[in-house]
Design a protein around this motif. Structure first.
Motif, PDB file in Angstrom:
ATOM      1  N   ALA A   1     -14.996 -35.361  45.775  1.00 41.53           N
ATOM      2  CA  ALA A   1     -14.145 -34.199  45.864  1.00 41.53           C
ATOM      3  C   ALA A   1     -12.946 -34.840  46.584  1.00 41.53           C
ATOM      4  O   ALA A   1     -12.829 -35.339  47.629  1.00 41.53           O
ATOM      5  N   PHE A   2     -11.741 -34.070  46.082  1.00 36.04           N
ATOM      6  CA  PHE A   2     -10.274 -34.594  46.604  1.00 36.04           C
ATOM      7  C   PHE A   2      -9.353 -33.662  46.944  1.00 36.04           C
ATOM      8  O   PHE A   2      -9.613 -32.272  46.605  1.00 36.04           O
ATOM      9  N   HIS A   3      -8.572 -33.839  47.927  1.00 35.76           N
ATOM     10  CA  HIS A   3      -7.596 -32.914  48.467  1.00 35.76           C
ATOM     11  C   HIS A   3      -6.968 -32.247  47.448  1.00 35.76           C
ATOM     12  O   HIS A   3      -6.263 -31.299  47.698  1.00 35.76           O
ATOM     13  N   ASP A   4      -6.392 -33.131  46.354  1.00 36.96           N
ATOM     14  CA  ASP A   4      -5.838 -32.422  45.300  1.00 36.96           C
ATOM     15  C   ASP A   4      -6.295 -31.599  44.323  1.00 36.96           C
ATOM     16  O   ASP A   4      -5.740 -31.282  43.025  1.00 36.96           O
ATOM     17  N   GLY A   5      -7.696 -31.056  44.552  1.00 37.23           N
ATOM     18  CA  GLY A   5      -8.387 -30.335  43.805  1.00 37.23           C
ATOM     19  C   GLY A   5      -9.212 -31.034  42.486  1.00 37.23           C
ATOM     20  O   GLY A   5      -9.806 -30.008  41.940  1.00 37.23           O
ATOM     21  N   SER A   6      -8.998 -32.223  42.608  1.00 37.32           N
ATOM     22  CA  SER A   6      -9.944 -32.891  41.453  1.00 37.32           C
ATOM     23  C   SER A   6     -11.459 -33.213  42.004  1.00 37.32           C
ATOM     24  O   SER A   6     -11.396 -33.484  43.384  1.00 37.32           O
ATOM     25  N   VAL A   7     -12.142 -33.478  41.002  1.00 40.18           N
ATOM     26  CA  VAL A   7     -13.377 -34.264  41.156  1.00 40.18           C
ATOM     27  C   VAL A   7     -13.497 -35.304  40.165  1.00 40.18           C
ATOM     28  O   VAL A   7     -13.338 -35.260  39.123  1.00 40.18           O
ATOM     29  N   THR A   8     -14.289 -36.326  40.871  1.00 41.40           N
ATOM     30  CA  THR A   8     -14.456 -37.438  39.843  1.00 41.40           C
ATOM     31  C   THR A   8     -16.082 -37.769  40.032  1.00 41.40           C
ATOM     32  O   THR A   8     -16.731 -37.765  41.084  1.00 41.40           O
ATOM     33  N   ILE A   9     -16.661 -38.274  38.763  1.00 41.19           N
ATOM     34  CA  ILE A   9     -17.833 -38.418  38.654  1.00 41.19           C
ATOM     35  C   ILE A   9     -17.835 -40.216  38.596  1.00 41.19           C
ATOM     36  O   ILE A   9     -17.324 -40.711  37.477  1.00 41.19           O
ATOM     37  N   PHE A  10     -18.441 -40.977  39.344  1.00 39.27           N
ATOM     38  CA  PHE A  10     -18.496 -42.443  39.373  1.00 39.27           C
ATOM     39  C   PHE A  10     -20.045 -42.550  38.831  1.00 39.27           C
ATOM     40  O   PHE A  10     -21.089 -42.144  39.070  1.00 39.27           O
ATOM     41  N   ASP A  11     -20.066 -43.875  38.074  1.00 35.76           N
ATOM     42  CA  ASP A  11     -21.324 -44.434  37.986  1.00 35.76           C
ATOM     43  C   ASP A  11     -21.637 -45.203  39.130  1.00 35.76           C
ATOM     44  O   ASP A  11     -20.412 -46.224  39.578  1.00 35.76           O
ATOM     45  N   ARG A  12     -22.934 -45.286  39.641  1.00 32.89           N
ATOM     46  CA  ARG A  12     -23.036 -45.720  40.918  1.00 32.89           C
ATOM     47  C   ARG A  12     -23.061 -47.401  40.709  1.00 32.89           C
ATOM     48  O   ARG A  12     -22.594 -48.105  41.699  1.00 32.89           O
ATOM     49  N   THR A  13     -23.633 -47.783  39.538  1.00 33.51           N
ATOM     50  CA  THR A  13     -23.840 -49.193  39.358  1.00 33.51           C
ATOM     51  C   THR A  13     -22.492 -50.065  39.113  1.00 33.51           C
ATOM     52  O   THR A  13     -22.307 -51.021  39.762  1.00 33.51           O
ATOM     53  N   THR A  14     -21.863 -49.409  38.229  1.00 30.78           N
ATOM     54  CA  THR A  14     -20.453 -50.219  38.034  1.00 30.78           C
ATOM     55  C   THR A  14     -19.499 -49.532  39.069  1.00 30.78           C
ATOM     56  O   THR A  14     -18.295 -50.412  38.684  1.00 30.78           O
ATOM     57  N   ARG A  15     -19.612 -48.602  39.487  1.00 28.47           N
ATOM     58  CA  ARG A  15     -18.486 -48.134  40.459  1.00 28.47           C
ATOM     59  C   ARG A  15     -17.084 -47.481  39.668  1.00 28.47           C
ATOM     60  O   ARG A  15     -16.153 -47.619  40.269  1.00 28.47           O
ATOM     61  N   GLN A  16     -17.516 -47.603  38.494  1.00 30.95           N
ATOM     62  CA  GLN A  16     -16.198 -46.864  37.611  1.00 30.95           C
ATOM     63  C   GLN A  16     -16.369 -45.574  37.397  1.00 30.95           C
ATOM     64  O   GLN A  16     -17.452 -44.954  37.356  1.00 30.95           O
ATOM     65  N   PRO A  17     -15.258 -44.859  37.137  1.00 29.31           N
ATOM     66  CA  PRO A  17     -15.322 -43.177  36.911  1.00 29.31           C
ATOM     67  C   PRO A  17     -15.809 -42.974  35.618  1.00 29.31           C
ATOM     68  O   PRO A  17     -15.214 -43.577  34.656  1.00 29.31           O
ATOM     69  N   ILE A  18     -16.711 -41.881  35.434  1.00 34.87           N
ATOM     70  CA  ILE A  18     -17.287 -41.467  34.221  1.00 34.87           C
ATOM     71  C   ILE A  18     -16.216 -40.352  33.823  1.00 34.87           C
ATOM     72  O   ILE A  18     -15.882 -40.115  32.502  1.00 34.87           O
ATOM     73  N   ALA A  19     -16.005 -39.401  34.783  1.00 35.53           N
ATOM     74  CA  ALA A  19     -15.182 -38.241  34.367  1.00 35.53           C
ATOM     75  C   ALA A  19     -14.264 -38.088  35.688  1.00 35.53           C
ATOM     76  O   ALA A  19     -14.625 -37.955  36.664  1.00 35.53           O
ATOM     77  N   VAL A  20     -13.091 -37.461  35.062  1.00 37.65           N
ATOM     78  CA  VAL A  20     -12.243 -36.976  36.050  1.00 37.65           C
ATOM     79  C   VAL A  20     -11.556 -35.722  35.995  1.00 37.65           C
ATOM     80  O   VAL A  20     -11.071 -35.577  34.864  1.00 37.65           O
ATOM     81  N   GLU A  21     -11.472 -34.679  36.514  1.00 38.98           N
ATOM     82  CA  GLU A  21     -11.158 -33.237  36.213  1.00 38.98           C
ATOM     83  C   GLU A  21     -10.166 -32.696  37.474  1.00 38.98           C
ATOM     84  O   GLU A  21     -10.748 -32.861  38.713  1.00 38.98           O
ATOM     85  N   LYS A  22      -9.250 -32.127  37.248  1.00 42.41           N
ATOM     86  CA  LYS A  22      -8.593 -31.203  38.217  1.00 42.41           C
ATOM     87  C   LYS A  22      -9.457 -29.818  38.073  1.00 42.41           C
ATOM     88  O   LYS A  22      -9.180 -28.705  37.397  1.00 42.41           O
ATOM     89  N   CYS A  23     -10.379 -29.889  38.891  1.00 39.72           N
ATOM     90  CA  CYS A  23     -11.302 -28.656  39.098  1.00 39.72           C
ATOM     91  C   CYS A  23     -10.792 -27.253  39.889  1.00 39.72           C
ATOM     92  O   CYS A  23     -11.369 -26.309  39.492  1.00 39.72           O
ATOM     93  N   HIS A  24      -9.976 -27.366  40.771  1.00 43.33           N
ATOM     94  CA  HIS A  24      -9.662 -26.370  41.616  1.00 43.33           C
ATOM     95  C   HIS A  24      -7.982 -26.503  41.933  1.00 43.33           C
ATOM     96  O   HIS A  24      -7.328 -27.426  41.801  1.00 43.33           O
ATOM     97  N   SER A  25      -7.190 -25.317  41.983  1.00 38.90           N
ATOM     98  CA  SER A  25      -5.966 -25.216  42.487  1.00 38.90           C
ATOM     99  C   SER A  25      -5.607 -25.719  43.880  1.00 38.90           C
ATOM    100  O   SER A  25      -4.569 -25.884  44.305  1.00 38.90           O
ATOM    101  N   GLY A  26      -6.828 -25.896  44.477  1.00 36.98           N
ATOM    102  CA  GLY A  26      -6.585 -26.126  45.876  1.00 36.98           C
ATOM    103  C   GLY A  26      -7.634 -27.132  46.374  1.00 36.98           C
ATOM    104  O   GLY A  26      -8.397 -27.600  45.540  1.00 36.98           O
ATOM    105  N   PRO A  27      -7.663 -27.796  47.521  1.00 32.18           N
ATOM    106  CA  PRO A  27      -8.561 -28.809  47.888  1.00 32.18           C
ATOM    107  C   PRO A  27      -9.998 -28.499  47.616  1.00 32.18           C
ATOM    108  O   PRO A  27     -10.341 -27.297  47.995  1.00 32.18           O
ATOM    109  N   VAL A  28     -10.648 -29.349  47.055  1.00 27.96           N
ATOM    110  CA  VAL A  28     -12.232 -29.172  46.972  1.00 27.96           C
ATOM    111  C   VAL A  28     -12.951 -29.651  48.201  1.00 27.96           C
ATOM    112  O   VAL A  28     -12.897 -30.730  48.836  1.00 27.96           O
TER     113      VAL A  28
END
Length: 320
Positions: free
Chosen positions: A114-141
């Motif tokens: 969860a990020f201060h810009d309101g976004s959330v990222t799902i990473f693949d644990r093995t590859t360490r690459q993002p699977i999905a990135v969303e602006k989930c909230h209008s404030g920090p998550v």
């Protein structure tokens, strides 16, 4: 809600730095050999090597851990790292936005950040690459919670809402509004049927995860509520806040069933032991208090850390 692109997401090597302050949520394997990096000055006492101070949320089948640095005082607030008790740390991710919370899916395949810009990222644990990135909230998550199945993500935000998402797609499921201020912490019951949230409005909101309806607004704390946690069987909810109290609630009856008062100042976090018999609380007084859940009159065991503690967790085996 909008799709984002994180061009800066990539695994990079890092060296360990000192004077690091950690904030929330990492995953630890059952042997507890891997953990998020934290400064030597913030390690727990030698007799309690598995009580991981200032950052930890345990998983049940992960041999990997991630941690995040505090937004306000950390050396590098835009990084997530992995390390072990036996090896030097390595960077899991480094970017340009402050990380506020991290959670690892129970089976260890996904890392949610969860990020201060309101976004959330799902990473693949093995590859360490993002699977999905969303602006989930209008404030920090401010916080994340993942269901035991690893299929549902709950987020809480400074925008005052609680939201649920599918993992790993981050497709939206529901938005729950009721708080009149910032949401600080969220928790999901073991059966994933009940969501608890708390925040600046001094309330604990109980939500039905299926209907998305608010079941209750629990009151009793006289200041910001900082933490909520379900017992392993899901029947009891613990809360803690700036009024210095730990409170216990009956999840079915939605009534207060006990209080614990022993901290000198704000209580920052609470967590149940895996067997549900012990409740640990930590606070700005630098104390770790171990309470009996069943005996309100029992004197808690007190462990002195010496500095303000942000978060606490038990090993999956129940040891400290």
């Amino acid at each position: 809600m909008s799709r984002l692109s994180r061009n800066q997401i990539k695994p990079v090597p890092m060296t360990c730095c000192t004077n690091l302050t950690l904030r929330r949520a990492v995953g630890v394997s059952p042997p507890a050999r891997t953990l998020g990096r934290w400064a030597d000055a913030h390690r727990s006492p030698d007799r309690f090597p598995r009580l991981l101070i200032r950052a930890l949320a345990m998983t049940v089948a992960v041999t990997f851990a991630v941690a995040l640095t505090s937004v306000t005082v950390a050396d590098e607030p835009e990084s997530i790292e992995s390390t072990s008790f036996e090896t030097a740390p390595s960077a899991f991710w480094r970017g340009s936005v402050d990380v506020l919370s991290v959670a690892v899916a129970p089976q260890g395949e996904h890392v949610c950040a969860a990020f201060h810009d309101g976004s959330v990222t799902i990473f693949d644990r093995t590859t360490r690459q993002p699977i999905a990135v969303e602006k989930c909230h209008s404030g920090p998550v401010s916080d994340l919670a993942i269901s035991d199945s690893g299929e549902l993500l709950v987020t809480g935000s400074y925008d005052g809402t609680v939201r649920t998402w599918k993992i790993p797609s981050l497709d939206p499921v529901a938005t729950m509004s009721g708080h009149s201020g910032r949401v600080v912490d969220v928790a999901l019951s073991p059966d994933a049927r009940t969501i608890a949230s708390c925040g600046y409005d001094k309330t604990i909101r109980i939500w039905d995860a299926g209907s998305k309806a608010e079941r209750a607004a629990l009151t009793g704390h006289e200041a910001t509520v900082r933490a909520v946690a379900f017992a392993p069987d899901g029947t009891i909810l613990a809360s803690a806040g700036d009024d210095g109290f730990v409170r216990l609630w009956n999840v079915e009856g939605l009534n207060e069933i006990g209080t614990r008062n022993g901290h000198d100042g704000r209580v920052r976090d609470v967590v149940f032991s895996p067997d549900g018999k012990t409740l640990a609380s930590v606070g700005e007084d630098g104390a770790i208090l171990l309470w009996s859940v069943s005996d309100a009159d029992a004197t808690p065991e007190r462990l002195n850390h010496g500095a303000m503690i942000w978060s606490v967790a038990f090993s999956p085996r129940g040891s400290l």
